[in-house]
Motif scaffolding. Structure first.
Motif, mmCIF file in Angstrom:
data_model
loop_
_atom_site.group_PDB
_atom_site.id
_atom_site.type_symbol
_atom_site.label_atom_id
_atom_site.label_comp_id
_atom_site.label_asym_id
_atom_site.label_seq_id
_atom_site.Cartn_x
_atom_site.Cartn_y
_atom_site.Cartn_z
ATOM 1 N N ASP A 124 5.458 -1.516 -11.328
ATOM 2 C CA ASP A 124 6.126 -0.479 -10.538
ATOM 3 C C ASP A 124 6.184 -0.874 -9.069
ATOM 4 N N VAL A 125 5.076 -1.409 -8.587
ATOM 5 C CA VAL A 125 5.055 -1.876 -7.196
ATOM 6 C C VAL A 125 6.076 -2.990 -7.008
ATOM 7 N N ALA A 126 6.101 -3.927 -7.936
ATOM 8 C CA ALA A 126 7.046 -5.043 -7.836
ATOM 9 C C ALA A 126 8.487 -4.540 -7.818
ATOM 10 N N ARG A 127 8.779 -3.594 -8.704
ATOM 11 C CA ARG A 127 10.135 -3.036 -8.723
ATOM 12 C C ARG A 127 10.462 -2.338 -7.414
ATOM 13 N N ALA A 128 9.517 -1.546 -6.927
ATOM 14 C CA ALA A 128 9.748 -0.792 -5.691
ATOM 15 C C ALA A 128 10.017 -1.734 -4.508
ATOM 16 N N ASP A 172 5.903 9.996 -6.630
ATOM 17 C CA ASP A 172 7.154 10.105 -7.377
ATOM 18 C C ASP A 172 6.942 10.072 -8.883
ATOM 19 N N LEU A 173 6.092 9.149 -9.333
ATOM 20 C CA LEU A 173 5.928 8.965 -10.773
ATOM 21 C C LEU A 173 4.604 9.520 -11.280
ATOM 22 N N GLY A 174 3.638 9.634 -10.392
ATOM 23 C CA GLY A 174 2.319 10.064 -10.813
ATOM 24 C C GLY A 174 1.408 8.906 -11.161
ATOM 25 N N TYR A 175 1.962 7.708 -11.118
ATOM 26 C CA TYR A 175 1.147 6.518 -11.384
ATOM 27 C C TYR A 175 1.778 5.314 -10.698
ATOM 28 N N LEU A 200 0.827 -1.214 0.000
ATOM 29 C CA LEU A 200 0.000 0.000 0.000
ATOM 30 C C LEU A 200 0.861 1.264 0.000
ATOM 31 N N THR A 201 1.861 1.297 0.854
ATOM 32 C CA THR A 201 2.685 2.501 0.909
ATOM 33 C C THR A 201 3.500 2.664 -0.380
ATOM 34 N N ALA A 202 3.831 1.543 -1.020
ATOM 35 C CA ALA A 202 4.543 1.642 -2.294
ATOM 36 C C ALA A 202 3.674 2.358 -3.322
ATOM 37 N N ILE A 203 2.400 2.002 -3.373
ATOM 38 C CA ILE A 203 1.494 2.684 -4.306
ATOM 39 C C ILE A 203 1.449 4.177 -3.994
ATOM 40 N N HIS A 204 1.359 4.482 -2.717
ATOM 41 C CA HIS A 204 1.315 5.882 -2.304
ATOM 42 C C HIS A 204 2.556 6.640 -2.775
ATOM 43 N N LEU A 235 3.585 18.605 11.132
ATOM 44 C CA LEU A 235 3.546 18.819 12.577
ATOM 45 C C LEU A 235 4.948 18.908 13.151
ATOM 46 N N PHE A 236 5.837 18.131 12.586
ATOM 47 C CA PHE A 236 7.204 18.100 13.089
ATOM 48 C C PHE A 236 8.131 18.995 12.274
ATOM 49 N N ASN A 237 7.609 19.586 11.210
ATOM 50 C CA ASN A 237 8.470 20.292 10.274
ATOM 51 C C ASN A 237 9.558 19.384 9.725
ATOM 52 N N LEU A 238 9.152 18.185 9.375
ATOM 53 C CA LEU A 238 10.089 17.274 8.731
ATOM 54 C C LEU A 238 10.346 17.767 7.323
ATOM 55 N N GLU A 239 11.566 17.584 6.877
ATOM 56 C CA GLU A 239 11.941 18.129 5.574
ATOM 57 C C GLU A 239 11.491 17.238 4.417
ATOM 58 N N SER A 240 11.654 15.934 4.551
ATOM 59 C CA SER A 240 11.336 15.065 3.425
ATOM 60 C C SER A 240 11.046 13.668 3.899
ATOM 61 N N ARG A 241 10.607 12.857 2.961
ATOM 62 C CA ARG A 241 10.519 11.422 3.221
ATOM 63 C C ARG A 241 10.661 10.693 1.899
#
Lengths: 174, 174
Positions: free
Chosen positions: A40-44, A32-35, A23-27, B168-174
DNA sequence: ATCAGTTGTTTTATTAGCAAAACATCGGTT
DNA sequence: AACCGATGTTTTGCTAATAAAACAACTGAT
């Protein structure tokens, strides 16, 4: 007293480690890519397309992922909420481990990743309160952290695992 | 930046949740009954004797459990060390969640149980330092906790999951 | 139009962890 | 001796999560 009634709740977790990362990979791919497609999930995640295809099929069936007319994946409303809660917990834990406990970034990242999907919403929320106050400008918090860190430098003598944590804390029983 | 290199370390954990509880069950049975057989472990974990038999056979092969001349189980030196580190982490996490974050005992127990075998020795050690100082008599620690708890009472307005922890934490990136 | 590369799916196999059931063994009762 | 209950093991089957390989479909270049 055996913890028999507690330990099985581990599996009853509706979100497994694997699911959390699909799920977080999709997010992240959407960011990053817009899709996000199966490949893509498998690669990630560095797994085969076949594995990702099967897991994502199950997630579509569970209504956490929806598929475009052209095989493009998207998080559903439910999926989005789950990812939000997971990323929030990961961020808080990582920050606590790295900036408070002074563990190196890699260690903090790894441990946060292992734990993120297991913490209850309550625990995540309380931890957020705690870390937020602890790292705030509040002078008491500042002073506390400064004292803790100075003690950390002196306290290289502890070995781990400690033989008897209960005694160290004067715990009454287990 | 994808966390691709990190998330797989989850499975590479040499001690699974199941193994952790088989080992700690033996430890607690020795304390409570003075002995631990396959059936006792199975009863404690509420699984069948067959399942326990297989898992324990693997643990004997791994040298974490040794068997008496009469089928009585015991932790090996390695097994003992693993159990010690797990119980220490469980105790620290439980104490932190319950006595600092003020989560109810059941929640603290459940979350500690889920997490205990996943934390690195470093994380466990640092957390122990932290909780030990936090709950000590040190006036700065006392004052910090008092202020945190008083804020907790006012802060019922936060909802979880928080939409944007990073902000909330002013984190720069992830 | 063909050929190559990418993509998605399916099938087969593996591992960990469980249940269920069959089986063997041992110990004590009767 | 026969039986019963508890114990330990093995076999079979299940689910989740992976790999590997075969296959189909689409895309783009020549």
């Amino acid at each position: 007293m055996m913890a028999s009634d507690v330990w099985k709740e581990y599996e009853s977790n509706e979100i497994s480690h694997s699911v959390a990362h699909h799920l977080t990979a999709i997010h992240e791919l959407m960011d990053d890519l817009g899709y996000a497609r199966v490949s893509d999930v498998a690669r990630a995640l560095e797994i085969t397309r076949g594995s990702a295809s099967l897991t994502l099929k199950a997630l579509k069936a569970r209504g956490l992922v929806v598929e475009d007319h052209n095989k493009f994946l998207k998080l559903s409303e439910d999926g989005r909420r789950i990812v939000d809660s997971i990323l929030a917990k990961r961020a808080v834990v990582r920050k606590f481990l790295n900036e408070v406990l002074k563990l190196d970034e890699h260690q903090a990242e790894v441990d946060a990743c292992k734990v993120e999907h297991l913490l209850s919403a309550q625990t995540g929320g309380q931890l957020l309160h705690f870390v937020h106050f602890l790292l705030s400008d509040d002078p008491t918090a500042r002073q506390f952290l400064a004292e803790f860190w100075s003690k950390l430098d002196q306290n290289e003598e502890w070995q781990w695992p400690v033989q008897d944590v209960d005694q160290l804390f004067n715990l009454e029983s287990r």
